[in-house]
Design an enzyme around this catalytic site. Structure first.
Site, PDB file in Angstrom:
ATOM      1  CE  LYS A 169      -3.876  -2.258   2.364  1.00 40.34           C
ATOM      2  NZ  LYS A 169      -4.888  -2.126   3.433  1.00 40.34           N
ATOM      3  CE1 TYR A 198      -9.338  -3.010   0.205  1.00 40.80           C
ATOM      4  CE2 TYR A 198      -8.519  -1.092  -0.961  1.00 40.80           C
ATOM      5  CZ  TYR A 198      -8.294  -2.199  -0.162  1.00 40.80           C
ATOM      6  OH  TYR A 198      -7.012  -2.498   0.271  1.00 40.80           O
ATOM      7  CG  PHE A 242     -13.261   1.692   7.119  1.00 40.46           C
ATOM      8  CD1 PHE A 242     -12.775   1.087   5.977  1.00 40.46           C
ATOM      9  CD2 PHE A 242     -13.891   0.906   8.071  1.00 40.46           C
ATOM     10  CE1 PHE A 242     -12.898  -0.283   5.775  1.00 40.46           C
ATOM     11  CE2 PHE A 242     -14.027  -0.469   7.880  1.00 40.46           C
ATOM     12  CZ  PHE A 242     -13.531  -1.061   6.728  1.00 40.46           C
ATOM     13  NE  ARG A 297      -6.916 -13.645   5.705  1.00 41.71           N
ATOM     14  CZ  ARG A 297      -7.236 -12.387   5.440  1.00 41.71           C
ATOM     15  NH1 ARG A 297      -6.956 -11.850   4.265  1.00 41.71           N
ATOM     16  NH2 ARG A 297      -7.837 -11.638   6.339  1.00 41.71           N
ATOM     17  CB  THR A 318      -7.027  -5.607  10.031  1.00 39.19           C
ATOM     18  OG1 THR A 318      -7.543  -6.768   9.383  1.00 39.19           O
ATOM     19  CG2 THR A 318      -7.380  -4.375   9.223  1.00 39.19           C
ATOM     20  NE  ARG A 342      -2.347  -5.780   7.110  1.00 42.94           N
ATOM     21  CZ  ARG A 342      -3.514  -6.355   6.811  1.00 42.94           C
ATOM     22  NH1 ARG A 342      -4.015  -7.288   7.598  1.00 42.94           N
ATOM     23  NH2 ARG A 342      -4.171  -5.995   5.727  1.00 42.94           N
ATOM     24  CG  HIS A 402      -5.509  -6.264  -0.023  1.00 41.90           C
ATOM     25  ND1 HIS A 402      -6.707  -6.297   0.661  1.00 41.90           N
ATOM     26  CD2 HIS A 402      -5.638  -7.159  -1.048  1.00 41.90           C
ATOM     27  CE1 HIS A 402      -7.526  -7.165   0.062  1.00 41.90           C
ATOM     28  NE2 HIS A 402      -6.902  -7.689  -0.978  1.00 41.90           N
ATOM     29  CD  GLU A 442      -8.763  -9.507  -3.411  1.00 41.09           C
ATOM     30  OE1 GLU A 442      -7.563  -9.742  -3.141  1.00 41.09           O
ATOM     31  OE2 GLU A 442      -9.598  -9.184  -2.548  1.00 41.09           O
TER      32      GLU A 442
HETATM   33  P1  CMP Z   1      -7.389  -4.589   3.532  1.00 40.79           P
HETATM   34  O1  CMP Z   1      -6.915  -5.983   3.793  1.00 40.79           O
HETATM   35  O2  CMP Z   1      -6.764  -3.865   2.398  1.00 40.79           O
HETATM   36  O3  CMP Z   1      -8.974  -4.620   3.322  1.00 40.79           O
HETATM   37  C1  CMP Z   1      -9.821  -3.576   3.699  1.00 40.79           C
HETATM   38  C2  CMP Z   1      -9.114  -2.465   4.391  1.00 40.79           C
HETATM   39  O4  CMP Z   1      -9.902  -1.562   5.088  1.00 40.79           O
HETATM   40  C3  CMP Z   1      -8.214  -3.060   5.450  1.00 40.79           C
HETATM   41  O5  CMP Z   1      -7.148  -3.740   4.854  1.00 40.79           O
HETATM   42  C4  CMP Z   1      -7.839  -1.850   6.266  1.00 40.79           C
HETATM   43  O6  CMP Z   1      -6.692  -1.191   5.803  1.00 40.79           O
HETATM   44  C5  CMP Z   1      -9.057  -0.957   6.042  1.00 40.79           C
HETATM   45  N1  CMP Z   1      -9.763  -0.802   7.311  1.00 40.79           N
HETATM   46  C6  CMP Z   1     -10.322  -1.751   8.065  1.00 40.79           C
HETATM   47  N2  CMP Z   1     -10.857  -1.216   9.164  1.00 40.79           N
HETATM   48  C7  CMP Z   1     -10.614   0.123   9.107  1.00 40.79           C
HETATM   49  C8  CMP Z   1     -10.910   1.219   9.946  1.00 40.79           C
HETATM   50  N3  CMP Z   1     -11.576   1.042  11.091  1.00 40.79           N
HETATM   51  N4  CMP Z   1     -10.515   2.443   9.563  1.00 40.79           N
HETATM   52  C9  CMP Z   1      -9.851   2.624   8.390  1.00 40.79           C
HETATM   53  N5  CMP Z   1      -9.534   1.615   7.552  1.00 40.79           N
HETATM   54  C10 CMP Z   1      -9.911   0.383   7.902  1.00 40.79           C
END
Ligand code: CMP
Length: 143
Positions: free
Chosen positions: A11, A51, A59, A87, A93, A104, A117, A128
């Protein structure tokens, strides 16, 4: 165990911090083959489409703003059990909740700017990967 593929996006936060190479190295050391890798800016339309499943989330706007802020690396990974193994290596996350040794934990900032991601299932990985790469670019090598 079958060889499968998954999609990784490095990202904007991680690319801006020059962490793309370190992240690709973590992936290779963990046994993933990088079968495609392209640096590209995501347009608003492409980020919103990617997305779309999160469209109703509070968000969503922030997520699209972030993902279009600067270029990303879109990466196709291959190894046995790739979706689950990636994963695991990616971590939670929220980087604050990610375990030591995960991407991460090492490179993420917060729940929004979390470095990478990863596809959440083999089926979504196919969708994807197809979203970013034509079949001809990721065709398995014969032989
Ligand atoms: P990703 O795996 O790219 O898939 C969806 C994304 O939404 C996730 O990673 C996070 O980066 C983002 N995300 C999830 N929860 C939140 C949150 N509470 N605020 C902002 N971004 C979020």
């Amino acid at each position: 165990m079958t060889v499968e593929r998954t999609l990784c996006i490095i990202k904007p936060d991680a690319v801006e911090k020059k962490r793309a190479g370190a992240i690709l190295q973590m992936l290779e050391v963990a046994g993933f083959d990088v079968v495609a890798c392209e640096r590209m800016p995501l347009s608003r339309k492409v980020a919103e489409g990617f997305y779309a499943v999160h469209k109703a989330r509070p968000f969503f706007g922030e997520l699209v703003e972030f993902m279009t802020r600067s270029p990303v690396f879109v990466v196709v990974l291959e190894r046995e059990d790739a979706v689950a193994k990636y994963r695991e290596l990616m971590g939670a996350t929220d980087p604050a909740k990610a375990t030591e040794g995960t991407i991460r934990k090492a490179h993420g900032g917060n729940v929004g700017e979390n470095a990478v991601h990863g596809s959440d299932s083999a089926e979504n990985a196919r969708v994807e990967i197809g979203y970013f790469f034509p079949a001809s670019k990721v065709a398995p090598v014969a032989g």
